[in-house]
Design a protein around this motif. Sequence first.
Motif, PDB file in Angstrom:
ATOM      1  N   GLN A  45       0.830  -1.205   0.000  1.00 13.51           N
ATOM      2  CA  GLN A  45       0.000   0.000   0.000  1.00 13.51           C
ATOM      3  C   GLN A  45       0.871   1.264   0.000  1.00 13.51           C
ATOM      4  N   LEU A  46       1.957   1.237   0.806  1.00  9.41           N
ATOM      5  CA  LEU A  46       2.858   2.385   0.857  1.00  9.41           C
ATOM      6  C   LEU A  46       3.549   2.608  -0.482  1.00  9.41           C
ATOM      7  N   ASP A  47       4.009   1.513  -1.124  1.00  7.28           N
ATOM      8  CA  ASP A  47       4.671   1.650  -2.430  1.00  7.28           C
ATOM      9  C   ASP A  47       3.725   2.223  -3.467  1.00  7.28           C
ATOM     10  N   ASP A  48       2.477   1.736  -3.459  1.00  5.62           N
ATOM     11  CA  ASP A  48       1.510   2.259  -4.432  1.00  5.62           C
ATOM     12  C   ASP A  48       1.267   3.752  -4.209  1.00  5.62           C
ATOM     13  N   GLU A  49       1.148   4.143  -2.934  1.00  5.66           N
ATOM     14  CA  GLU A  49       0.909   5.551  -2.631  1.00  5.66           C
ATOM     15  C   GLU A  49       2.099   6.420  -3.038  1.00  5.66           C
ATOM     16  N   LEU A  50       3.333   5.968  -2.713  1.00  5.44           N
ATOM     17  CA  LEU A  50       4.523   6.732  -3.088  1.00  5.44           C
ATOM     18  C   LEU A  50       4.695   6.791  -4.599  1.00  5.44           C
ATOM     19  N   THR A  51       4.406   5.700  -5.287  1.00  8.43           N
ATOM     20  CA  THR A  51       4.518   5.695  -6.752  1.00  8.43           C
ATOM     21  C   THR A  51       3.522   6.673  -7.371  1.00  8.43           C
ATOM     22  N   GLU A  52       2.312   6.690  -6.808  1.00  8.35           N
ATOM     23  CA  GLU A  52       1.311   7.623  -7.318  1.00  8.35           C
ATOM     24  C   GLU A  52       1.749   9.067  -7.087  1.00  8.35           C
ATOM     25  N   ILE A  53       2.297   9.369  -5.895  1.00 11.15           N
ATOM     26  CA  ILE A  53       2.776  10.723  -5.604  1.00 11.15           C
ATOM     27  C   ILE A  53       3.936  11.095  -6.525  1.00 11.15           C
ATOM     28  N   ALA A  54       4.865  10.143  -6.729  1.00  9.95           N
ATOM     29  CA  ALA A  54       6.028  10.406  -7.590  1.00  9.95           C
ATOM     30  C   ALA A  54       5.600  10.659  -9.025  1.00  9.95           C
ATOM     31  N   GLY A 117      10.476   1.753 -16.099  1.00 15.36           N
ATOM     32  CA  GLY A 117      10.321   0.908 -14.918  1.00 15.36           C
ATOM     33  C   GLY A 117      10.253   1.746 -13.650  1.00 15.36           C
ATOM     34  N   SER A 118      10.421   1.135 -12.538  1.00 14.53           N
ATOM     35  CA  SER A 118      10.420   1.793 -11.232  1.00 14.53           C
ATOM     36  C   SER A 118      11.109   0.870 -10.229  1.00 14.53           C
ATOM     37  N   SER A 119      11.393   1.405  -9.071  1.00  9.04           N
ATOM     38  CA  SER A 119      12.019   0.595  -8.021  1.00  9.04           C
ATOM     39  C   SER A 119      11.400   0.959  -6.680  1.00  9.04           C
ATOM     40  N   ALA A 120      11.440   0.017  -5.745  1.00  6.82           N
ATOM     41  CA  ALA A 120      10.942   0.246  -4.389  1.00  6.82           C
ATOM     42  C   ALA A 120      11.786  -0.598  -3.448  1.00  6.82           C
ATOM     43  N   ARG A 121      12.250   0.009  -2.377  1.00  5.98           N
ATOM     44  CA  ARG A 121      13.099  -0.706  -1.428  1.00  5.98           C
ATOM     45  C   ARG A 121      13.108   0.023  -0.098  1.00  5.98           C
ATOM     46  N   TYR A 131      13.699   4.473   5.723  1.00  3.38           N
ATOM     47  CA  TYR A 131      12.701   5.020   4.799  1.00  3.38           C
ATOM     48  C   TYR A 131      12.282   3.929   3.817  1.00  3.38           C
ATOM     49  N   ARG A 132      11.094   4.136   3.276  1.00  2.00           N
ATOM     50  CA  ARG A 132      10.669   3.360   2.114  1.00  2.00           C
ATOM     51  C   ARG A 132      10.884   4.269   0.921  1.00  2.00           C
ATOM     52  N   ILE A 133      11.739   3.832  -0.019  1.00  2.00           N
ATOM     53  CA  ILE A 133      12.187   4.686  -1.123  1.00  2.00           C
ATOM     54  C   ILE A 133      11.669   4.133  -2.442  1.00  2.00           C
ATOM     55  N   VAL A 134      11.024   5.018  -3.237  1.00  2.00           N
ATOM     56  CA  VAL A 134      10.483   4.647  -4.541  1.00  2.00           C
ATOM     57  C   VAL A 134      11.081   5.586  -5.586  1.00  2.00           C
ATOM     58  N   ALA A 135      11.464   5.015  -6.764  1.00  2.72           N
ATOM     59  CA  ALA A 135      12.021   5.828  -7.863  1.00  2.72           C
ATOM     60  C   ALA A 135      11.233   5.577  -9.139  1.00  2.72           C
ATOM     61  N   VAL A 136      10.904   6.695  -9.875  1.00  3.81           N
ATOM     62  CA  VAL A 136      10.220   6.573 -11.158  1.00  3.81           C
ATOM     63  C   VAL A 136      11.018   7.387 -12.190  1.00  3.81           C
ATOM     64  N   ALA A 147      15.738  10.412 -12.647  1.00  6.46           N
ATOM     65  CA  ALA A 147      14.889   9.586 -11.782  1.00  6.46           C
ATOM     66  C   ALA A 147      14.401  10.442 -10.642  1.00  6.46           C
ATOM     67  N   LEU A 148      13.075  10.460 -10.478  1.00 11.18           N
ATOM     68  CA  LEU A 148      12.490  11.164  -9.341  1.00 11.18           C
ATOM     69  C   LEU A 148      12.436  10.182  -8.169  1.00 11.18           C
ATOM     70  N   VAL A 149      13.155  10.469  -7.107  1.00 14.58           N
ATOM     71  CA  VAL A 149      13.260   9.567  -5.944  1.00 14.58           C
ATOM     72  C   VAL A 149      12.493  10.189  -4.803  1.00 14.58           C
ATOM     73  N   ILE A 150      11.561   9.438  -4.262  1.00 20.66           N
ATOM     74  CA  ILE A 150      10.720   9.920  -3.176  1.00 20.66           C
ATOM     75  C   ILE A 150      10.686   8.852  -2.075  1.00 20.66           C
ATOM     76  N   GLY A 151      10.679   9.295  -0.824  1.00 20.27           N
ATOM     77  CA  GLY A 151      10.685   8.347   0.288  1.00 20.27           C
ATOM     78  C   GLY A 151       9.860   8.820   1.453  1.00 20.27           C
ATOM     79  N   ARG A 152       9.409   7.880   2.263  1.00 17.47           N
ATOM     80  CA  ARG A 152       8.613   8.206   3.452  1.00 17.47           C
ATOM     81  C   ARG A 152       9.165   7.413   4.636  1.00 17.47           C
ATOM     82  N   PRO A 153       9.209   7.971   5.838  1.00 16.25           N
ATOM     83  CA  PRO A 153       9.737   7.254   7.006  1.00 16.25           C
ATOM     84  C   PRO A 153       8.901   6.002   7.313  1.00 16.25           C
ATOM     85  N   LEU A 154       9.606   4.919   7.707  1.00 15.53           N
ATOM     86  CA  LEU A 154       8.925   3.652   8.017  1.00 15.53           C
ATOM     87  C   LEU A 154       8.568   3.524   9.498  1.00 15.53           C
ATOM     88  N   GLN A 155       8.941   4.490  10.310  1.00 14.44           N
ATOM     89  CA  GLN A 155       8.728   4.361  11.749  1.00 14.44           C
ATOM     90  C   GLN A 155       7.254   4.117  12.120  1.00 14.44           C
TER      91      GLN A 155
END
Length: 477
Positions: A45-54, A117-121, A131-136, A147-155
């Motif tokens: 769910q977090l990856d989908d949200e970050l990918t959509e924001i990116a 493509g894209s990446s998530a890690r 952080y959860r980091i997504v790149a598009v 590459a637009l790299v966006i991340g959100r804290p995993l805490q």
Amino acid sequence: MIWQWLGSPTLGRRISVLTALAVACTVALTGVAGWLVTRVSLYQQLDDELTEIASFTSDSVSADISTLGGLDAEALRTVNVSLLVLGTDGSVRRVPGASTSLVWGAEEMAVARLGQGSSAREGRADNGNLYRIVAVPMEIEEEGSYALVIGRPLQPYTSILRSLALVMGTFGGLAAVGSAFIGYAVARSSLRPVRELSGAVSRVTVTDHLDPIEVHGDDELSQLTRSFNTMLSSLSLSRERQRRLIADAGHELRTPLTSLRTNIELLVADDRTGMLPEGARAEILRDVAAQLAEFTTLVGDLVQLAREDRVEPSPEPIDLREVTRNAIERARRRGPGLTFDVELNPLYLIGEPDTLERAITNLLDNAVKFSPPGGTVHVLLEGDRLRISDQGPGITDEDLPHIFDRFYRADSSRNTPGTGLGLSIVATTVARHGGWVRAGRSAEGGAEFTVQLPGSTTLAEVDDEGDETQILTRISD
């Protein structure tokens, strides 16, 4: 091992521990599976949200790469993300005033250089937080691929997962403990018949009392209790027979032994003093010989009865006519003045010829003993029945119910030789061969004994394996 830790646990304790272990393992597996599913769902769910924001942000950033589409640190804090633009040459553009910066890696560089493509890690920011980091990919005219790299804290997410693990562990432990108590209660209730059996065995060992156990229900343990009660009943009956045999044997042996001892003492005294008149010594010796013969017969009968209770059978196919003829030959020698009216028809069976011959001999001896001089003893073997009758005084109605009891002797036979065991041996032997014996009056007023034995008029039917097995089982019992 857990059994060593428990020492020597009872069966109920073992069941409760095994139940607790089974529940604990089930809860643990279910908890781990639930935790993993929850983690994967949260991250997806977090990856989908970050990918959509990116993807949404990349349009505005690509339009004005110099100011990153007008993004500022406050806007990023509002959506709780960090952002950077990564070029194919490793150049990085960050939002001015941002408090944290993501640490990019090979996955993000691959997205920038491939432009698709894209990446998530999971990764870290420069402050060390996870952080959860997504790149598009992002294309800028005249500048190439980024590459637009966006991340959100995993805490927040890791806090949820830790709370979930704690809840599952707590309730799993409580379930295991509760199941242990429930298992122990169920085992204690279910094993009550086993405890009663154990207590009964202890009572038999300590007190020697063979009291049966009260049975409740109709389950397997109740059936085991019934079998144990049957064993106690058989043991009690066997003990009573043994006690009665010893008491009766002691009583019957006392009389010939006393008489024998008196005669021997007289002979010893006469040897010292010559007190006996002429001819008395020879008469006493004849009495001693007769008493020894009676004593020998009694001991033989007692041995036979004891043997009947515990000997391993050795049955074989036999012709009852031959067994009866051998017994008649013995009876003729003991009653030389008697006539034997004999009719023997074929009867074959599986049995022990020696014990059957002794039983038939006992019946014939009884007939010889009570037949008048010159009387006739009738012997008829027809079908599966052997009838032996005489012309003696017969058996009174009062004696008939007890005629096959050990050591029982009718009043009319008190002065005749015998031990009172012969007919008891007959009844025991016939019963072991699956038959029965009955006493009654003959047509001529004497005694008549009827013996029924399972068999066949042809030897071929007796050799049949099924019949033989059935008769062998009866003899063994």
